[in-house]
Design a protein around this motif. Structure first.
Motif, PDB file in Angstrom:
ATOM      1  N   GLU A  75       0.783  -1.230   0.000  1.00  0.00           N
ATOM      2  CA  GLU A  75       0.000   0.000   0.000  1.00  0.00           C
ATOM      3  C   GLU A  75       0.816   1.282   0.000  1.00  0.00           C
ATOM      4  N   ILE A  76       2.047   1.240   0.524  1.00  0.00           N
ATOM      5  CA  ILE A  76       2.795   2.487   0.716  1.00  0.00           C
ATOM      6  C   ILE A  76       3.892   2.631  -0.328  1.00  0.00           C
ATOM      7  N   PRO A  77       3.837   3.702  -1.145  1.00  0.00           N
ATOM      8  CA  PRO A  77       4.930   4.001  -2.073  1.00  0.00           C
ATOM      9  C   PRO A  77       6.054   4.704  -1.304  1.00  0.00           C
ATOM     10  N   ASP A  78       6.990   3.915  -0.809  1.00  0.00           N
ATOM     11  CA  ASP A  78       8.014   4.482   0.065  1.00  0.00           C
ATOM     12  C   ASP A  78       9.272   4.875  -0.693  1.00  0.00           C
ATOM     13  N   ALA A  79      10.041   5.751  -0.086  1.00  0.00           N
ATOM     14  CA  ALA A  79      11.342   6.170  -0.602  1.00  0.00           C
ATOM     15  C   ALA A  79      12.255   6.357   0.588  1.00  0.00           C
ATOM     16  N   THR A  80      13.562   6.252   0.361  1.00  0.00           N
ATOM     17  CA  THR A  80      14.529   6.339   1.452  1.00  0.00           C
ATOM     18  C   THR A  80      15.639   7.321   1.121  1.00  0.00           C
ATOM     19  N   CYS A  81      16.011   8.134   2.105  1.00  0.00           N
ATOM     20  CA  CYS A  81      17.183   8.998   1.984  1.00  0.00           C
ATOM     21  C   CYS A  81      18.047   8.789   3.218  1.00  0.00           C
ATOM     22  N   TRP A  82      19.343   9.034   3.115  1.00  0.00           N
ATOM     23  CA  TRP A  82      20.226   8.789   4.255  1.00  0.00           C
ATOM     24  C   TRP A  82      21.374   9.798   4.263  1.00  0.00           C
ATOM     25  N   THR A 133      17.440   0.044   4.774  1.00  0.00           N
ATOM     26  CA  THR A 133      16.273   0.749   4.226  1.00  0.00           C
ATOM     27  C   THR A 133      15.044   0.157   4.903  1.00  0.00           C
ATOM     28  N   PRO A 134      14.609   0.721   6.025  1.00  0.00           N
ATOM     29  CA  PRO A 134      13.509   0.127   6.808  1.00  0.00           C
ATOM     30  C   PRO A 134      12.196   0.087   6.031  1.00  0.00           C
ATOM     31  N   ILE A 135      11.363  -0.866   6.386  1.00  0.00           N
ATOM     32  CA  ILE A 135       9.993  -0.922   5.875  1.00  0.00           C
ATOM     33  C   ILE A 135       9.108  -0.169   6.863  1.00  0.00           C
ATOM     34  N   ILE A 136       8.295   0.739   6.371  1.00  0.00           N
ATOM     35  CA  ILE A 136       7.454   1.571   7.230  1.00  0.00           C
ATOM     36  C   ILE A 136       6.486   0.704   8.015  1.00  0.00           C
ATOM     37  N   ASN A 137       6.309   1.051   9.265  1.00  0.00           N
ATOM     38  CA  ASN A 137       5.380   0.342  10.145  1.00  0.00           C
ATOM     39  C   ASN A 137       3.956   0.830   9.848  1.00  0.00           C
ATOM     40  N   HIS A 138       3.275   0.126   8.972  1.00  0.00           N
ATOM     41  CA  HIS A 138       1.922   0.506   8.549  1.00  0.00           C
ATOM     42  C   HIS A 138       1.013   0.672   9.770  1.00  0.00           C
ATOM     43  N   PRO A 139       0.177   1.725   9.829  1.00  0.00           N
ATOM     44  CA  PRO A 139      -0.140   2.734   8.795  1.00  0.00           C
ATOM     45  C   PRO A 139       0.601   4.058   8.973  1.00  0.00           C
ATOM     46  N   GLU A 140       1.775   4.041   9.605  1.00  0.00           N
ATOM     47  CA  GLU A 140       2.525   5.271   9.806  1.00  0.00           C
ATOM     48  C   GLU A 140       3.058   5.797   8.481  1.00  0.00           C
ATOM     49  N   ALA A 141       3.672   6.994   8.537  1.00  0.00           N
ATOM     50  CA  ALA A 141       4.143   7.637   7.310  1.00  0.00           C
ATOM     51  C   ALA A 141       5.652   7.639   7.179  1.00  0.00           C
ATOM     52  N   ALA A 142       6.387   7.297   8.245  1.00  0.00           N
ATOM     53  CA  ALA A 142       7.847   7.351   8.150  1.00  0.00           C
ATOM     54  C   ALA A 142       8.483   6.543   9.263  1.00  0.00           C
ATOM     55  N   MET A 143       9.759   6.203   9.042  1.00  0.00           N
ATOM     56  CA  MET A 143      10.561   5.511  10.050  1.00  0.00           C
ATOM     57  C   MET A 143      11.993   5.999   9.939  1.00  0.00           C
ATOM     58  N   PHE A 181      10.154   7.114   4.012  1.00  0.00           N
ATOM     59  CA  PHE A 181       8.928   7.889   4.170  1.00  0.00           C
ATOM     60  C   PHE A 181       7.914   7.540   3.091  1.00  0.00           C
ATOM     61  N   ASP A 182       6.656   7.791   3.411  1.00  0.00           N
ATOM     62  CA  ASP A 182       5.542   7.588   2.486  1.00  0.00           C
ATOM     63  C   ASP A 182       5.507   8.779   1.543  1.00  0.00           C
ATOM     64  N   HIS A 183       5.771   8.534   0.264  1.00  0.00           N
ATOM     65  CA  HIS A 183       5.860   9.636  -0.699  1.00  0.00           C
ATOM     66  C   HIS A 183       4.507  10.295  -0.942  1.00  0.00           C
ATOM     67  N   ARG A 184       3.441   9.701  -0.436  1.00  0.00           N
ATOM     68  CA  ARG A 184       2.128  10.326  -0.597  1.00  0.00           C
ATOM     69  C   ARG A 184       1.946  11.503   0.359  1.00  0.00           C
ATOM     70  N   VAL A 185       2.613  11.463   1.512  1.00  0.00           N
ATOM     71  CA  VAL A 185       2.393  12.519   2.504  1.00  0.00           C
ATOM     72  C   VAL A 185       3.326  13.704   2.316  1.00  0.00           C
ATOM     73  N   CYS A 186       4.442  13.485   1.662  1.00  0.00           N
ATOM     74  CA  CYS A 186       5.379  14.586   1.441  1.00  0.00           C
ATOM     75  C   CYS A 186       6.318  14.246   0.300  1.00  0.00           C
ATOM     76  N   ASP A 187       7.070  15.241  -0.131  1.00  0.00           N
ATOM     77  CA  ASP A 187       8.070  15.061  -1.184  1.00  0.00           C
ATOM     78  C   ASP A 187       9.461  15.027  -0.565  1.00  0.00           C
ATOM     79  N   GLY A 188      10.462  14.887  -1.424  1.00  0.00           N
ATOM     80  CA  GLY A 188      11.831  14.748  -0.950  1.00  0.00           C
ATOM     81  C   GLY A 188      12.329  15.942  -0.160  1.00  0.00           C
ATOM     82  N   GLY A 189      11.824  17.146  -0.477  1.00  0.00           N
ATOM     83  CA  GLY A 189      12.278  18.329   0.241  1.00  0.00           C
ATOM     84  C   GLY A 189      11.943  18.261   1.723  1.00  0.00           C
ATOM     85  N   THR A 190      10.722  17.853   2.037  1.00  0.00           N
ATOM     86  CA  THR A 190      10.310  17.729   3.441  1.00  0.00           C
ATOM     87  C   THR A 190      11.075  16.614   4.134  1.00  0.00           C
TER      88      THR A 190
END
Length: 489
Positions: A282-289, A419-429, A458-467
């Motif tokens: 369900e979550i289109p996630d992306a990771t930055c470090w 690269t963690p998997i988000i703990n559904h239904p949260e938006a980030a880890m 993070f869930d790319h639906r709630v914010c973009d890379g800038g946030t």
């Protein structure tokens, strides 16, 4: 006059529908008090000790250790107002043949129902009880019987069909037959004459056999003149269950023999599997470090703990948690969830911070409530308490749910990044690697510093890379310069 109450597996909350019996804490004949823990069960979320709402004597248990019971299934029966001597005397009276489960024509006997509760087995049936109360416990009580719940796992043909054991805990009145029945016991016998009479007097025995799908003509009674007693029917049921268990064991052995070992996905392991799979779906996630110099953070912790009383040490996890809450105050978009049906982003006011904890039973995520309102000292104490509860398996379902953001310190496993998997239904880890000495350019010169890698999924639906990048950069800045946190105190 004592009353027998049936205590069923209660609703443990959080949508849980079943539990596995891990350990019985009482036996038949034990005296229990109100709210005394009687059984330890494992749900998909935690180990829970279940307290009994009645005070009295345990007259029967249902389900053996390792079996699963649905919510609402009977756990045990308690005789309120009876003494252990009353229960023992009642049981002894029922075991006396041939007056067990029925006497001669027109006679009656007082004994226990098939679930171990009290009943008077008068010919022709007895009055129904109402609710969970069985009225008329003990010799000379008014005729009464209770609703029979077919033990889980017993099919219509009298054989087990699942992992649950029906006769896990025999009623105290039922003589337990040995593994191999002696001559004259209730073992299967050649079929009787289809037209001849069946030597059964008690309607209770007939009903019990019918409910388990047993043909009384195929049983050999152990009573006088071949009279079929309740114990004979119960032994036949147990024999069928043992046969089914042996068949299941053979099937499991054949799977392993083929070079495979299969482990059921249930309990905590099953819950983790379901949640992670749902997160990926369900979550289109992306990771930055980013790498950060944690030298000053470690120095600050050392200073804090050098002035603290014994036992009041502040953990690295607590400092990172405090940094997370400060970062979420600046970037509240990440303290959110997505309502997929309404197609809305739901931003949450309170920060309930989860942290990943590895236990013998699998990965669990205890939740520190209202982390945004806690100091580093309070965060350290609460995380230590929850970690100990996780290790001992005593976390409650409420302590494992409701998180809004998760901190994953995988550095304790000796790894630098993930690269963690988000703990559904949260938006980030936020993931934190190990803190190790590395070459680092510090104030224009090469130096050995304590370096840590931080990652944000993070869930790319709630914010973009800038946030997401702004959040992670602020966390890294606080790690490198802990004094920045003073602005939020």
């Amino acid at each position: 006059m004592a009353k027998v109450f049936e205590f069923a597996l209660p609703d443990l909350g959080e949508g849980l529908t079943e539990a596995e019996i891990v350990r019985w804490m009482v036996s038949v004949g034990d005296v229990v008090a109100v709210d005394q823990p009687v059984v330890e069960v494992e749900t998909a979320k935690a180990m829970v000790e279940v307290p009994c709402p009645y005070a009295g004597v345990v007259t029967a248990r249902f389900g053996e250790e390792g079996s699963e019971l649905p919510v609402g299934a009977p756990l045990l029966t308690v005789a309120v107002g009876a003494s252990p001597e009353d229960v023992a005397r009642d049981s002894a009276g029922e075991r006396a043949a041939p007056g067990v489960n029925g006497t001669g024509s027109g006679g009656s006997s007082s004994g226990r129902t098939e679930n171990g509760a009290s009943a008077s087995g008068e010919r022709g049936g007895a009055a129904e009880t109402s609710g969970n109360v069985l009225v008329g416990y003990g010799t000379g009580a008014a005729p009464a019987r209770r609703r029979r719940v077919r033990p889980p796992g017993v099919g219509a043909a009298g054989t087990t069909t699942g992992s649950t054991r029906a006769a896990a805990s025999a009623p105290p009145s039922a003589p337990v037959a040995p593994a191999s029945a002696p001559a004259g016991s209730a073992s299967a016998a050649p079929a009787r004459d289809a037209e001849g009479p069946v030597p059964v007097i008690s309607p209770l025995v007939r009903r019990l056999a019918k409910e388990h799908g047993l043909d009384l003509r195929e049983l050999k009674g152990s009573g006088a003149d071949g009279l079929i007693l309740r114990a004979d029917v119960e032994y036949a049921v147990r024999a069928a269950e043992r046969a089914a268990e042996q068949e299941t064991a053979r099937e499991e052995a054949s799977r392993t023999a083929a070079g495979q070992t299969r482990t059921p996905l249930r309990g905590v392991r099953g819950a983790v599997a379901d949640k992670l799979s749902r997160s990926r779906r369900e979550i289109p996630d992306a990771t930055c470090w980013v790498d950060a110099d944690a030298t000053e953070l470690m120095n600050a912790r050392k200073t804090m703990n050098s002035n603290a009383a014994a036992g009041d040490k502040i953990s690295v996890l607590a400092l990172l948690a405090r940094i997370c809450t400060a970062a979420l105050a600046r970037y509240p978009e990440l303290n959110a969830t997505v309502d997929t049906e309404a197609r809305e982003i739901v931003r949450l006011d309170a920060v309930h911070l989860g942290f990943a904890a590895q236990t013998e039973r699998g990965l669990v995520v205890p939740v520190v409530r209202d982390a945004h309102a806690r100091s580093a000292e309070s965060l350290s104490a609460e995380s230590a308490r929850l970690t100990e509860a996780a290790r001992t398996g005593t976390l409650t379902p409420a302590e494992l749910t409701g998180g809004t953001f998760t901190l994953n310190n995988y550095g304790v496993f000796g790894v630098d990044g993930s690269t963690p998997i988000i703990n559904h239904p949260e938006a980030a880890m936020l993931g934190v690697g190990r803190i190790v000495p590395k070459p680092w350019v510090y104030q224009g010169e090469l130096a050995i510093r304590q370096v840590v890698q931080l990652s944000l999924t993070f869930d790319h639906r709630v914010c973009d890379g800038g946030t997401a990048g702004g959040f992670l950069r602020y966390v890294a800045d606080c790690v490198e310069q802990p004094a920045l946190l003073l602005r939020t105190l």
